[in-house]
Write a protein that holds these residues in place. Structure first.
Motif, PDB file in Angstrom:
ATOM      1  N   ARG A 149      44.780  50.363  47.084  1.00 34.02           N
ATOM      2  CA  ARG A 149      45.364  48.804  47.313  1.00 34.02           C
ATOM      3  C   ARG A 149      45.983  49.174  48.629  1.00 34.02           C
ATOM      4  N   TRP A 150      45.794  47.818  49.405  1.00 29.44           N
ATOM      5  CA  TRP A 150      46.686  47.614  50.419  1.00 29.44           C
ATOM      6  C   TRP A 150      47.058  46.199  50.506  1.00 29.44           C
ATOM      7  N   ARG A 151      48.360  46.093  51.160  1.00 30.09           N
ATOM      8  CA  ARG A 151      49.042  44.728  51.224  1.00 30.09           C
ATOM      9  C   ARG A 151      49.274  44.405  52.576  1.00 30.09           C
ATOM     10  N   ASN A 152      48.815  43.246  53.263  1.00 33.98           N
ATOM     11  CA  ASN A 152      49.066  43.017  54.729  1.00 33.98           C
ATOM     12  C   ASN A 152      50.503  42.106  54.851  1.00 33.98           C
ATOM     13  N   VAL A 153      50.547  41.910  56.059  1.00 36.43           N
ATOM     14  CA  VAL A 153      52.050  41.237  56.170  1.00 36.43           C
ATOM     15  C   VAL A 153      51.921  39.864  55.689  1.00 36.43           C
ATOM     16  N   ASP A 154      50.742  39.193  55.585  1.00 40.92           N
ATOM     17  CA  ASP A 154      50.822  37.822  55.042  1.00 40.92           C
ATOM     18  C   ASP A 154      50.969  37.777  53.556  1.00 40.92           C
ATOM     19  N   GLY A 155      51.033  38.848  52.899  1.00 40.60           N
ATOM     20  CA  GLY A 155      51.226  38.915  51.337  1.00 40.60           C
ATOM     21  C   GLY A 155      49.713  39.054  50.759  1.00 40.60           C
ATOM     22  N   VAL A 156      48.423  38.974  51.439  1.00 41.33           N
ATOM     23  CA  VAL A 156      47.436  39.121  50.809  1.00 41.33           C
ATOM     24  C   VAL A 156      47.128  40.617  50.258  1.00 41.33           C
ATOM     25  N   VAL A 157      46.560  40.844  48.907  1.00 39.29           N
ATOM     26  CA  VAL A 157      46.499  42.174  48.665  1.00 39.29           C
ATOM     27  C   VAL A 157      45.051  42.292  48.549  1.00 39.29           C
ATOM     28  N   PHE A 158      44.467  43.790  49.003  1.00 40.56           N
ATOM     29  CA  PHE A 158      43.303  43.896  49.077  1.00 40.56           C
ATOM     30  C   PHE A 158      43.212  45.251  47.801  1.00 40.56           C
ATOM     31  N   SER A 159      42.212  45.373  47.184  1.00 45.47           N
ATOM     32  CA  SER A 159      41.970  46.514  46.189  1.00 45.47           C
ATOM     33  C   SER A 159      40.420  46.679  46.206  1.00 45.47           C
ATOM     34  N   ARG A 160      40.090  48.006  46.094  1.00 41.18           N
ATOM     35  CA  ARG A 160      38.963  48.698  46.267  1.00 41.18           C
ATOM     36  C   ARG A 160      38.980  49.641  45.026  1.00 41.18           C
ATOM     37  N   SER A 161      37.768  49.385  44.216  1.00 44.62           N
ATOM     38  CA  SER A 161      37.120  50.557  43.411  1.00 44.62           C
ATOM     39  C   SER A 161      35.738  50.989  43.835  1.00 44.62           C
ATOM     40  N   ILE A 162      35.477  52.299  43.428  1.00 45.34           N
ATOM     41  CA  ILE A 162      34.313  52.959  44.010  1.00 45.34           C
ATOM     42  C   ILE A 162      33.855  53.597  42.847  1.00 45.34           C
ATOM     43  N   THR A 163      32.549  53.370  42.155  1.00 46.88           N
ATOM     44  CA  THR A 163      31.885  54.022  40.929  1.00 46.88           C
ATOM     45  C   THR A 163      30.630  54.631  41.519  1.00 46.88           C
ATOM     46  N   VAL A 164      30.478  55.675  40.717  1.00 51.31           N
ATOM     47  CA  VAL A 164      28.992  56.313  41.218  1.00 51.31           C
ATOM     48  C   VAL A 164      28.285  56.704  40.069  1.00 51.31           C
ATOM     49  N   ASP A 165      26.968  56.169  39.964  1.00 51.99           N
ATOM     50  CA  ASP A 165      26.016  56.149  38.907  1.00 51.99           C
ATOM     51  C   ASP A 165      24.636  57.008  39.582  1.00 51.99           C
ATOM     52  N   GLY A 166      24.533  58.277  39.145  1.00 51.32           N
ATOM     53  CA  GLY A 166      23.357  58.832  39.860  1.00 51.32           C
ATOM     54  C   GLY A 166      23.331  58.814  41.437  1.00 51.32           C
ATOM     55  N   TYR A 167      22.364  58.221  42.012  1.00 52.94           N
ATOM     56  CA  TYR A 167      22.540  58.296  43.360  1.00 52.94           C
ATOM     57  C   TYR A 167      23.006  56.886  43.977  1.00 52.94           C
ATOM     58  N   LEU A 168      23.471  56.048  42.930  1.00 55.89           N
ATOM     59  CA  LEU A 168      23.984  54.542  43.261  1.00 55.89           C
ATOM     60  C   LEU A 168      25.593  54.604  43.419  1.00 55.89           C
ATOM     61  N   ILE A 169      26.108  54.107  44.624  1.00 56.66           N
ATOM     62  CA  ILE A 169      27.612  53.912  44.749  1.00 56.66           C
ATOM     63  C   ILE A 169      27.626  52.522  44.916  1.00 56.66           C
ATOM     64  N   THR A 170      28.718  52.015  44.037  1.00 57.90           N
ATOM     65  CA  THR A 170      29.177  50.797  43.872  1.00 57.90           C
ATOM     66  C   THR A 170      30.517  50.443  44.269  1.00 57.90           C
ATOM     67  N   VAL A 171      30.642  49.703  45.449  1.00 58.16           N
ATOM     68  CA  VAL A 171      32.012  49.448  46.050  1.00 58.16           C
ATOM     69  C   VAL A 171      32.452  47.963  45.784  1.00 58.16           C
ATOM     70  N   THR A 172      33.518  47.679  45.060  1.00 54.91           N
ATOM     71  CA  THR A 172      33.853  46.478  44.730  1.00 54.91           C
ATOM     72  C   THR A 172      35.259  46.082  45.309  1.00 54.91           C
ATOM     73  N   ASP A 173      35.281  45.277  46.039  1.00 50.47           N
ATOM     74  CA  ASP A 173      36.347  44.527  46.841  1.00 50.47           C
ATOM     75  C   ASP A 173      36.943  43.217  45.993  1.00 50.47           C
ATOM     76  N   THR A 174      38.344  43.454  45.829  1.00 53.12           N
ATOM     77  CA  THR A 174      39.155  42.280  45.104  1.00 53.12           C
ATOM     78  C   THR A 174      39.986  41.880  46.208  1.00 53.12           C
ATOM     79  N   VAL A 175      40.171  40.518  46.452  1.00 54.07           N
ATOM     80  CA  VAL A 175      40.978  40.065  47.404  1.00 54.07           C
ATOM     81  C   VAL A 175      41.974  39.032  46.748  1.00 54.07           C
ATOM     82  N   GLU A 176      43.164  39.245  46.778  1.00 58.50           N
ATOM     83  CA  GLU A 176      44.293  38.184  46.063  1.00 58.50           C
ATOM     84  C   GLU A 176      44.788  37.488  47.092  1.00 58.50           C
ATOM     85  N   ASN A 177      44.517  36.167  47.438  1.00 64.44           N
ATOM     86  CA  ASN A 177      45.120  35.453  48.349  1.00 64.44           C
ATOM     87  C   ASN A 177      46.387  34.680  47.665  1.00 64.44           C
TER      88      ASN A 177
END
Length: 529
Positions: A149-177
């Motif tokens: 998680r990271w929050r910028n000076v404007d109050g926007v919150v960024f969240s990132r989760s990373i999952t791994v399945d075999g040879y696949l890596i899934t990156v999911t970014d969530t932005v709360e405005n």
């Protein structure tokens, strides 16, 4: 394959007859001059193209800054599955180790094949923001369980989760405005790597799937020119002989690029901006494949990354290479050794071609028997070309043969040879597969034993097919020239194959040995008639 080019083959009979029929035709000096002129101009053009200065793409200051970004202060975390282990450093993923593949046959379980493992190589997944600040490569995230998680000076919150399945890596970014105004976010993916891994006969370099078409750009072209495509969706990445690293953004309207920057090769894609309203949330998903170029694995990954199953370069004869590779893997599952699997597949192929080969040999013997009559016709109608051709066709019809019938098995073996060559080169299972003294069937024989055996069996096969008969057979200049060439072919092929994959040389050697026994059996049966 070359065994069908002996002096008694239909091709050489046809060539000799053509030479005899055309012997009286005067050679054109003008024609020779034109051919030499064309050859000289073509050589000059190729040489000038090779010596011409190349225009390297000029990287911008921003691109240089991206490559040179120092991320040493960003903590490194590890992600893993049963197939891979990788490092995550903020927005970047690197050092993807493939757990099932040893770096070399000698390292065993000590070292694994590692993608993006060189200093400065990475895959970066991020967001470009308009109206606020998005995290960059140097951003320090807060780790809470499996979520960053990271929050910028404007109050926007960024969240990132990373999952791994075999040879696949899934990156999911969530932005709360959490601001009071609309913000635009454009997802991007960037792969940066150094070095290049060339492989003769296999397409390697940058790989992009744009507008439902997989496009390869080899390393040399990438060093001289930049490439860009606009597409609704697709993926970008790099392909080596056995491995590939691919990133796919689940967003429409992307711009894909590939180029070299200083000593690095870069592929990237950026999607159209997505509007996130005040007090709303935006979700962006990127999927990464980092693993072997195994057709079964890529077929499974294609359910997530569309088109990745078409990234293996099987060459022109893909319709033969793919089933041959399938048969090879099936035989290996039966005998548990790829060397034995190649031997069994070679025997199966030769058995399938047995009727055709027998017909070719029968035609060759018929051509030998008709030689005295053919020589008489050539002398009798030497000055009447039309009558000569008619009498020759009648003679072929009487003996129920054709001047080209002996070439058919050779023509069929050409696509089989090239298809097997491709199948062996792209087969990751063949890598580090041992057989007798050979540690890697995908590499050259380190002791040159197989190429020598191949040359010896090729010579013996030629001798058994035509050696004794050629001594008493009528000859002419064309046939004599062919005989001299044929004597050198075993040596030429042995030298040429010395640096080819040992698996391919094994196939050719076994095919020669099978041909020796086949020749003996077929000739024995035909002589009884």
């Amino acid at each position: 394959m070359v065994k069908y080019l002996d002096n008694n083959s239909g091709f050489n009979m046809w060539n000799a007859n053509k030479s005899a029929a055309d012997g009286a035709r005067p050679k054109s000096r003008l024609g020779n001059f034109l051919w030499w002129g064309i050859l000289f101009l073509g050589t000059w053009w190729l040489f000038s193209m090779w010596m011409a200065p190349k225009n390297m793409p000029a990287p911008t200051d921003t691109e240089n800054a991206i490559i040179a970004t120092d991320v040493s202060n960003v903590p490194v975390n590890e992600i893993s599955s049963d197939k891979i282990t990788a490092n995550v450093q903020g927005l970047r993923i690197s050092n993807v180790a493939l757990n099932d593949f040893a770096a070399t046959a000698d390292t065993g379980d000590v070292d694994r094949v590692t993608l993006l493992g060189d200093n400065g190589d990475y895959l970066e997944i991020g967001l470009a923001a308009t109206g606020t600040t998005a995290p960059d490569a140097k951003t320090l995230w807060q780790q809470t369980g499996d979520t960053m998680r990271w929050r910028n000076v404007d109050g926007v919150v960024f969240s990132r989760s990373i999952t791994v399945d075999g040879y696949l890596i899934t990156v999911t970014d969530t932005v709360e405005n959490k601001t009071k105004h609309e913000i635009l976010f454009a997802p991007y993916a960037r792969i940066v790597r150094s070095g290049k891994s060339n492989s003769a006969g296999v397409a390697t370099g940058a790989i992009m799937n744009a507008n439902s078409k997989v496009r390869y750009t080899d390393w040399n072209k990438l060093s001289k020119k930049s490439y860009a495509y606009s597409t609704t969706n697709g993926f970008i990445g790099f392909a080596d002989q056995y491995w590939e690293t691919v990133a796919n953004i689940a967003s429409p309207d992307q711009t894909m690029r590939a180029k070299s920057i200083t000593d690095k090769y870069v592929t990237d894609t950026s999607a159209a901006p997505v509007r996130v309203a005040p007090n709303d949330t935006g979700v962006f998903t990127t999927t990464i494949f980092a693993g072997p170029r195994d057709q079964r694995i890529l077929d499974a990954a294609a359910t997530t990354i569309g088109g990745i199953d078409e990234t293996i370069d099987y060459g022109w004869f893909w319709f033969l290479a793919r089933p041959m590779l399938w048969v090879l893997n099936a035989l290996n599952a039966l005998v548990m050794n790829y060397g034995l699997a190649i031997i069994l597949m070679t025997i199966l192929l030769r058995l399938l071609m047995w009727p055709l080969t027998r017909k070719s040999y029968a035609s060759s013997i018929a051509m030998q028997r008709m030689q005295p009559e053919l020589q008489r016709i050539q002398k009798l109608y030497a000055n009447d070309k039309a009558r000569l051709q008619m009498e020759m066709m009648n003679l072929y019809r009487t003996h129920k043969t054709s001047p080209m019938s002996g070439c058919l098995p050779m023509l069929i073996q050409i696509p089989i040879f090239f298809a097997l060559y491709k199948a062996l080169l792209v087969s990751v299972q063949m890598r580090n597969a041992g057989f007798l003294w050979i540690h890697d069937l995908a590499a050259m024989d380190p002791y040159f034993i197989l190429p020598i055996l191949m040359g010896a069996t090729m010579w013996l096969q030629q001798y058994l097919q035509s050696g004794r008969q050629n001594k008493n057979a009528p000859t002419n200049d064309a046939m004599a020239a062919t005989t001299r060439v044929m004597k050198w072919l075993p040596i030429i092929f042995a030298v040429m194959f010395a640096w080819m994959p040992a698996g391919l040389v094994l196939y050719w050697t076994v095919s020669n040995i099978f041909g020796i026994f086949q020749t003996y059996i077929i000739k024995k049966n035909l002589n009884k008639k």
